[in-house]
Design a protein around this motif. Structure first.
Motif, PDB file in Angstrom:
ATOM      1  N   LYS A   1      39.322   5.082  66.063  1.00  0.00           N
ATOM      2  CA  LYS A   1      40.718   5.434  65.421  1.00  0.00           C
ATOM      3  C   LYS A   1      40.457   6.423  64.337  1.00  0.00           C
ATOM      4  N   LEU A   2      41.793   7.181  64.210  1.00  0.00           N
ATOM      5  CA  LEU A   2      41.786   8.023  63.100  1.00  0.00           C
ATOM      6  C   LEU A   2      42.011   7.519  61.729  1.00  0.00           C
ATOM      7  N   ASN A   3      41.247   7.273  61.099  1.00  0.00           N
ATOM      8  CA  ASN A   3      41.598   6.713  59.618  1.00  0.00           C
ATOM      9  C   ASN A   3      41.929   7.655  58.726  1.00  0.00           C
ATOM     10  N   PHE A   4      42.302   7.162  57.456  1.00  0.00           N
ATOM     11  CA  PHE A   4      42.572   8.088  56.203  1.00  0.00           C
ATOM     12  C   PHE A   4      41.806   9.193  55.902  1.00  0.00           C
TER      13      PHE A   4
ATOM     14  N   ASN B   1      50.130   5.143  65.995  1.00  0.00           N
ATOM     15  CA  ASN B   1      48.630   4.634  66.429  1.00  0.00           C
ATOM     16  C   ASN B   1      48.134   5.961  66.674  1.00  0.00           C
ATOM     17  N   MET B   2      46.864   6.171  66.035  1.00  0.00           N
ATOM     18  CA  MET B   2      46.122   7.337  65.942  1.00  0.00           C
ATOM     19  C   MET B   2      44.800   7.073  66.225  1.00  0.00           C
ATOM     20  N   ARG B   3      44.416   8.264  67.283  1.00  0.00           N
ATOM     21  CA  ARG B   3      42.941   8.006  67.946  1.00  0.00           C
ATOM     22  C   ARG B   3      42.389   9.413  67.481  1.00  0.00           C
ATOM     23  N   TYR B   4      41.012   9.257  67.650  1.00  0.00           N
ATOM     24  CA  TYR B   4      40.306  10.648  67.898  1.00  0.00           C
ATOM     25  C   TYR B   4      39.547  10.359  69.156  1.00  0.00           C
ATOM     26  N   SER B   5      39.357  11.706  69.918  1.00  0.00           N
ATOM     27  CA  SER B   5      38.690  11.939  71.183  1.00  0.00           C
ATOM     28  C   SER B   5      37.660  12.964  71.017  1.00  0.00           C
ATOM     29  N   SER B   6      36.400  12.423  71.472  1.00  0.00           N
ATOM     30  CA  SER B   6      35.281  13.325  71.480  1.00  0.00           C
ATOM     31  C   SER B   6      35.317  14.797  72.312  1.00  0.00           C
TER      32      SER B   6
ATOM     33  N   THR C   1      47.737  18.138  57.530  1.00  0.00           N
ATOM     34  CA  THR C   1      47.419  16.834  56.802  1.00  0.00           C
ATOM     35  C   THR C   1      48.684  16.058  56.436  1.00  0.00           C
ATOM     36  N   LYS C   2      49.772  16.616  55.911  1.00  0.00           N
ATOM     37  CA  LYS C   2      51.005  16.016  55.568  1.00  0.00           C
ATOM     38  C   LYS C   2      51.670  15.579  56.876  1.00  0.00           C
ATOM     39  N   LEU C   3      51.670  15.953  57.786  1.00  0.00           N
ATOM     40  CA  LEU C   3      52.220  15.362  59.045  1.00  0.00           C
ATOM     41  C   LEU C   3      51.465  14.222  59.571  1.00  0.00           C
ATOM     42  N   LEU C   4      50.013  14.296  59.727  1.00  0.00           N
ATOM     43  CA  LEU C   4      49.449  13.149  60.083  1.00  0.00           C
ATOM     44  C   LEU C   4      49.389  11.972  59.121  1.00  0.00           C
TER      45      LEU C   4
END
Length: 270
Positions: free
Chosen positions: A134-137, A190-195, A178-181
């Motif tokens: 998950k993409l956290n703060f 719902n925000m994710r990170y993919s490697s 950064t402001k957008l995210l």
């Protein structure tokens, strides 16, 4: 559940392009919307062939307006009807078969509104996580615009746009992504990170970074407050100035100077 085939468009911001060569240079393999900030006004709809001999559509917009965030918002205005948008600059080379990569990721994470991918850049040695998460703060604070993809409808339903007072061309420094995210996070995306690697960055001269100058810290103080709010913005000024002093000390800036200049920007009205 059967996998969905998403309709993908890449949103490219560039300046003073004389032809459509940027589509090949960037290795575009899907439909594209190109916003070319230059000295003329026009809108052209064309077809082009990618390196795999597939035919795609592109909207090529020339505009006299300036500002990176304005360019990105303009591209979004042309993106209706697409499922997934990719943010792209003119210094990127997209990975081969990135459309398959996005389809795989968004089918794996079906509830994701935003997925940030890893990128490759020889000019810095940032190590990206090897596993999805998950993409956290704190992840958001380290995410660059070149990593960002999102569902078009998710942002439109929440009225999320790039802040046009921020980004290259405004004189206020970077931070628009950064402001957008953080706005996406605040509004329940719902925000994710993919490697997986989405693109390679061919870095040249920065359009906004010209060394650790007084103006740099003033812009940073202003953007910290605009992005993080009054309290966290103030905290971040002291954190960054103290714990990252090794990055700017070679430019003759002391910790006290960094804090002083940043606070000047923090309290400025723009």
């Amino acid at each position: 559940m059967e996998n969905r085939k998403f309709k993908i468009v890449i949103l490219i911001s560039c300046m003073h392009e004389e032809n459509y060569e940027i589509l090949g240079r960037t290795n575009v393999q899907t439909d594209a919307i190109v916003i070319n900030q230059c000295n003329r006004e026009s809108v052209e709809r064309i077809q082009f062939i990618d390196k795999f001999n597939n035919v795609h559509n592109a909207v090529f917009v020339c505009t006299t307006q300036r500002g990176l965030s304005k360019s990105r918002n303009m591209a979004l205005n042309y993106a209706a009807g697409y499922d997934i948008c990719i943010i792209c600059d003119d210094d990127e080379i997209m990975s081969d078969n990135y459309d398959s990569l996005l389809n795989e990721a968004y089918n794996k994470y079906r509830t994701a509104d935003v997925i940030a991918f890893s990128i490759k850049c020889d000019e810095y040695t940032r190590v990206y996580p090897k596993t999805d998460s998950k993409l956290n703060f704190f992840d958001i604070l380290k995410t660059s615009s070149q990593q960002i993809t999102f569902k078009y409808q998710s942002l439109r339903e929440r009225s999320i746009w790039f802040d046009e007072k921020m980004g290259s061309g405004t004189g206020n420094g970077p931070g628009e992504e950064t402001k957008l995210l953080l706005t996406c996070r605040k509004k329940g995306c719902n925000m994710r990170y993919s490697s997986f690697c989405l693109a390679e960055i061919n870095k040249g001269d920065s359009k906004w970074f010209h060394g650790y100058t007084e103006r740099y810290f003033e812009n940073q103080g202003w953007t910290d407050r605009r992005i993080l709010g009054s309290f966290l913005g103030m905290v971040y000024i002291f954190y960054w100035s103290i714990f990252r002093r090794s990055e700017y000390k070679a430019d003759g800036i002391s910790v006290i100077d960094a804090i002083k200049y940043s606070l000047k920007g923090y309290f400025s009205k723009r």
